[in-house]
Design a protein around this motif. Sequence first.
Motif, short mmCIF file in Angstrom:
data_model
loop_
_atom_site.label_atom_id
_atom_site.label_comp_id
_atom_site.label_asym_id
_atom_site.label_seq_id
_atom_site.Cartn_x
_atom_site.Cartn_y
_atom_site.Cartn_z
N GLU A 1 32.50 39.65 39.90
CA GLU A 1 32.61 39.03 41.22
C GLU A 1 33.95 38.33 41.43
N GLU A 2 34.52 37.76 40.38
CA GLU A 2 35.79 37.05 40.54
C GLU A 2 36.93 38.01 40.90
N ARG B 1 46.45 40.25 40.30
CA ARG B 1 47.52 40.04 39.32
C ARG B 1 48.04 38.60 39.39
N ALA B 2 48.09 38.06 40.61
CA ALA B 2 48.54 36.68 40.77
C ALA B 2 47.57 35.71 40.08
N VAL C 1 41.99 34.29 36.05
CA VAL C 1 41.25 35.52 35.76
C VAL C 1 41.71 36.02 34.40
N ASP C 2 40.75 36.38 33.57
CA ASP C 2 41.04 36.89 32.23
C ASP C 2 41.54 38.33 32.32
N PRO C 3 42.74 38.64 31.81
CA PRO C 3 43.26 40.01 31.87
C PRO C 3 42.35 41.02 31.17
N ALA C 4 41.64 40.58 30.12
CA ALA C 4 40.73 41.49 29.43
C ALA C 4 39.58 41.90 30.36
N TRP D 1 36.83 45.90 33.66
CA TRP D 1 36.40 46.27 35.02
C TRP D 1 36.92 47.66 35.37
N ARG D 2 38.19 47.91 35.12
CA ARG D 2 38.79 49.19 35.44
C ARG D 2 38.14 50.31 34.63
#
Length: 348
Positions: free
Chosen positions: A277-278, A302-303, A310-313, A318-319
């Motif tokens: 959701e985030e 990305r910002a 937001v955790d990049p992992a 998600w992707r």
Amino acid sequence: MQAFMSHFPAQPPVSEAILGWSLYFEDQLVSGERHLLRMRIATVHRTKLIARSPSGTVRLRLSDGTRTSGFAVGDWVLVAPETHLLCRRLDRRTLLQRHGGGGHVTQLIAANVDTLFIVTSCNEEFSPARLERYLALANDAGTTPVVVLTKIDRATDAESFRLQTEALQRGLVVLMLNATAPEAAQTLAPWCGVGQTAAFVGSSGVGKSTLLNTLAGKSAQDGQATGPVRETDAKGRHTTTSRSLHLTETGGWVIDTPGMRSLNLGGLSTGLDELFEEIVDLAPRCRFRDCTHAHEPGCAVRAAIEAKTVDPARLDRWRKLCDENRKNTAVGTGPRGKRVMKLPDKGR
């Protein structure tokens, strides 16, 4: 006609309400079906179905051509009173199903489940990526996910596992317990009340069968078999080999399931959006409507990663899950009225 009977151990009678019957199923009855017995599928075998009725457990008689693979533990069915012939299955309120992956048939896990207990251990078995798959499955099915962290008595820092788990989804309920302790049943009791149905999922060796025995008030001798785990990697062996429906001491029902080595996702509609959701909430703020959140300028996701909100992992997972779901989801092709469902070309 002689009744089709099978003998099972005597069981205490229960009302239809305790069994989980509700207006949702009552409203599906049509004229001429009021005399039929209402039963829930308790176990599914290759050639037979065992059902739980208010008066006990029976083996159902199946018509020629009936395939048991189309039924799930927890299904409500209508049965002829004298012959125990299966007449029809009622529409499911919720359905948990596992995508086959690689062209395999989708596997039904459990039906009409209110709560999905996702069980994992506070050791090397713990995997946020695996938990996210179970959460997406529960979200899409419309069941309430509850993550159960077991073996806290052996963990040096069980609190860190709780914090990692709570960060996976907004409002997620996370419980911490020792599966062998008597108070474990009290911890799970709010989701196992009269007429409620819960299911256990998770890897082998995390304590699912132990928790079921605790809830059902059964010993290791007369309950579900349990087994040890390897000390080297915290992995367990399969002690549960089939899905089954059990009555708890609090009047609810629990469905035990075999440990899953893998959980492929496919055909999900909203499960991933709720899980991530985030990321989904930020996407409309991106400069480009079709932003992939990978390299485009003006990307709000990305910002947020640069701002460490937001955790990049999480974005990477998600992707990956979105790509997997898209590849495993059939789409309609062909002229209107003659559409057929095909999986997308995986080579694209």
